[in-house]
Structures are given as structure tokens and as C-alpha cells.
Design a protein around this motif. Structure first.
Motif, PDB file in Angstrom:
ATOM      1  N   ALA A 297       0.838  -1.214   0.000  1.00  0.00           N
ATOM      2  CA  ALA A 297       0.000   0.000   0.000  1.00  0.00           C
ATOM      3  C   ALA A 297       0.869   1.259   0.000  1.00  0.00           C
ATOM      4  O   ALA A 297       0.526   2.258  -0.648  1.00  0.00           O
ATOM      5  CB  ALA A 297      -0.941   0.006   1.197  1.00  0.00           C
ATOM      6  N   HIS A 298       2.001   1.212   0.680  1.00  0.00           N
ATOM      7  CA  HIS A 298       2.918   2.361   0.698  1.00  0.00           C
ATOM      8  C   HIS A 298       3.504   2.601  -0.696  1.00  0.00           C
ATOM      9  O   HIS A 298       3.570   3.743  -1.163  1.00  0.00           O
ATOM     10  CB  HIS A 298       4.038   2.135   1.714  1.00  0.00           C
ATOM     11  N   VAL A 299       3.920   1.534  -1.361  1.00  0.00           N
ATOM     12  CA  VAL A 299       4.490   1.672  -2.702  1.00  0.00           C
ATOM     13  C   VAL A 299       3.430   2.180  -3.670  1.00  0.00           C
ATOM     14  O   VAL A 299       3.695   3.081  -4.477  1.00  0.00           O
ATOM     15  CB  VAL A 299       5.094   0.342  -3.198  1.00  0.00           C
ATOM     16  N   GLU A 300       2.229   1.630  -3.596  1.00  0.00           N
ATOM     17  CA  GLU A 300       1.137   2.086  -4.467  1.00  0.00           C
ATOM     18  C   GLU A 300       0.900   3.584  -4.309  1.00  0.00           C
ATOM     19  O   GLU A 300       0.781   4.316  -5.302  1.00  0.00           O
ATOM     20  CB  GLU A 300      -0.154   1.318  -4.165  1.00  0.00           C
ATOM     21  N   GLU A 301       0.829   4.049  -3.079  1.00  0.00           N
ATOM     22  CA  GLU A 301       0.577   5.472  -2.836  1.00  0.00           C
ATOM     23  C   GLU A 301       1.756   6.324  -3.287  1.00  0.00           C
ATOM     24  O   GLU A 301       1.577   7.386  -3.875  1.00  0.00           O
ATOM     25  CB  GLU A 301       0.264   5.719  -1.361  1.00  0.00           C
ATOM     26  N   ARG A 302       2.977   5.870  -3.054  1.00  0.00           N
ATOM     27  CA  ARG A 302       4.159   6.636  -3.466  1.00  0.00           C
ATOM     28  C   ARG A 302       4.197   6.748  -4.987  1.00  0.00           C
ATOM     29  O   ARG A 302       4.428   7.825  -5.535  1.00  0.00           O
ATOM     30  CB  ARG A 302       5.415   5.955  -2.927  1.00  0.00           C
ATOM     31  N   VAL A 303       3.963   5.648  -5.697  1.00  0.00           N
ATOM     32  CA  VAL A 303       3.963   5.664  -7.168  1.00  0.00           C
ATOM     33  C   VAL A 303       2.844   6.571  -7.676  1.00  0.00           C
ATOM     34  O   VAL A 303       3.049   7.367  -8.595  1.00  0.00           O
ATOM     35  CB  VAL A 303       3.842   4.242  -7.741  1.00  0.00           C
ATOM     36  N   ARG A 304       1.674   6.488  -7.074  1.00  0.00           N
ATOM     37  CA  ARG A 304       0.556   7.344  -7.488  1.00  0.00           C
ATOM     38  C   ARG A 304       0.922   8.819  -7.352  1.00  0.00           C
ATOM     39  O   ARG A 304       0.751   9.608  -8.269  1.00  0.00           O
ATOM     40  CB  ARG A 304      -0.701   7.046  -6.654  1.00  0.00           C
ATOM     41  N   ALA A 305       1.490   9.184  -6.194  1.00  0.00           N
ATOM     42  CA  ALA A 305       1.834  10.585  -5.935  1.00  0.00           C
ATOM     43  C   ALA A 305       2.959  11.077  -6.851  1.00  0.00           C
ATOM     44  O   ALA A 305       2.924  12.217  -7.332  1.00  0.00           O
ATOM     45  CB  ALA A 305       2.217  10.764  -4.469  1.00  0.00           C
ATOM     46  N   ILE A 306       3.944  10.232  -7.119  1.00  0.00           N
ATOM     47  CA  ILE A 306       5.028  10.619  -8.030  1.00  0.00           C
ATOM     48  C   ILE A 306       4.480  10.783  -9.442  1.00  0.00           C
ATOM     49  O   ILE A 306       4.763  11.779 -10.116  1.00  0.00           O
ATOM     50  CB  ILE A 306       6.181   9.587  -7.988  1.00  0.00           C
ATOM     51  N   ALA A 307       3.707   9.818  -9.904  1.00  0.00           N
ATOM     52  CA  ALA A 307       3.162   9.872 -11.268  1.00  0.00           C
ATOM     53  C   ALA A 307       2.229  11.066 -11.448  1.00  0.00           C
ATOM     54  O   ALA A 307       2.110  11.602 -12.555  1.00  0.00           O
ATOM     55  CB  ALA A 307       2.425   8.568 -11.592  1.00  0.00           C
TER      56      ALA A 307
END
Length: 176
Positions: free
Chosen positions: A54-64
Motif C-alpha cells: 500500500a505504501h508503494v502504491e501510494e508513493r507511485v501514485r503521488a510521483i506519477a
């Protein structure tokens, strides 16, 4: 090479009960369910960064989405894009979402990095005191890292860690 260590980003819901490492050290980065482990395996230095999905998903979403501009969190993109997945299917989706540099991100990075530079110029005299070399050196390193962050942003390339920097900069069309 002989100076490198082994670095693994492990995406898992669970932290390990034990690791096959000697001289294990650990540190919690303040992310729920995350942990950093360091140690040796067969005389090789190993770093394991454990993050929940869930942390990686949110980090990727925010970066993208272009929402993250700070170096510490933004370098996640480079680690994921250039990472080699050992198993699982999420990596392909993350790299696809990070394949395009977000519109306007470079300008936001430049604004973020340069925000304090004018005030800093006025106060640089304080860094010139005899015996305070470490203060000046620290400021110069911070500014050099900021400039590198800008250079990678202007090239619309994900900012890397600073290891093997010369090789990474060689590939950029716009160089410092």
C-alpha cells in the motif's frame, strides 16, 4: 563491482521473523509496516528495505501525479523504474505509471530547490567564519545536490541516488 553492496527493496505485507544475515542492524523509517535491515551474507554487505504494498502504491501514485518534489521520496521512482523484479506482477504496473515524467514536475522541482536560495545568499557571510568550515561544506553539498536534482528534472529523468553519478550524468542531454 568490488565496492558495491546488495540492495533489495522488498514489497511485502509482513516483516520477516528472521533473516539469513550476520551482524544484523535494523531501523524503522517511520512508515507503518516498513523496516530497513543491514548486515552481511557470505561476507557481502546487504541492505534490505521492507515496504508494504500500500505504501508503494501510494508513493507511485503521488510521483506519477507530480505531487512529490523532494529528493528523498522522489528517488523512489528511479529505484522502481531501474529495479529488477525477482517475482510478483506489480512491478510492471508501477514502471508503466512512471514511464512518463509528469507535466510541470520539473518546474515544481526547480521552485522547491531554489525557494531558499535568495535568503541563503544574504546569510552566506555567516558560513565564512574561521573554524566553521564544516558549516560551509555542508551548505555547498546541499546546494550541489539541489543543482543535480534540477539537472535531472530538466532532463525529465528520475533523480537517482548519488552512487555512480558520473556514469548517470554522461547519459543526460543537458549536463551540469
Amino acid at each position: 563491482d568490488e565496492l558495491s553492496d546488495i540492495e533489495l527493496l522488498v514489497i511485502s505485507e509482513r516483516l520477516p521473523d528472521e533473516l539469513p544475515l550476520e551482524d544484523v542492524q535494523s531501523w524503522s523509517p517511520g512508515i507503518e509496516g516498513a523496516m530497513w535491515y543491514g548486515g552481511t551474507f557470505e561476507d557481502e554487505n546487504v541492505e534490505l528495505v521492507w515496504w508494504p504494498p500500500a505504501h508503494v502504491e501510494e508513493r507511485v501514485r503521488a510521483i506519477a501525479a507530480g505531487e512529490i518534489v523532494d529528493y528523498a521520496r522522489l528517488r523512489t521512482a528511479e529505484a522502481i523504474v531501474n529495479g529488477i523484479p525477482l517475482r510478483g506482477e506489480r512491478h510492471g504496473g508501477w514502471t508503466a505509471r512512471l514511464a512518463r515524467y509528469p507535466d510541470g514536475l520539473a518546474a515544481r522541482i526547480v521552485d522547491d530547490v531554489t525557494a531558499g536560495w535568495l535568503d541563503s545568499i544574504r546569510s552566506q557571510r555567516t558560513n565564512l567564519r574561521p573554524g566553521d568550515t564544516i558549516v560551509l561544506t555542508q551548505r555547498l553539498v546541499e546546494d550541489a545536490e539541489g543543482i543535480l536534482h534540477i539537472v535531472f528534472a530538466l532532463n525529465e529523468e528520475w533523480v537517482p541516488g548519488w552512487k555512480r553519478l558520473a556514469d548517470r550524468v554522461k547519459l543526460l542531454p543537458v549536463k551540469p
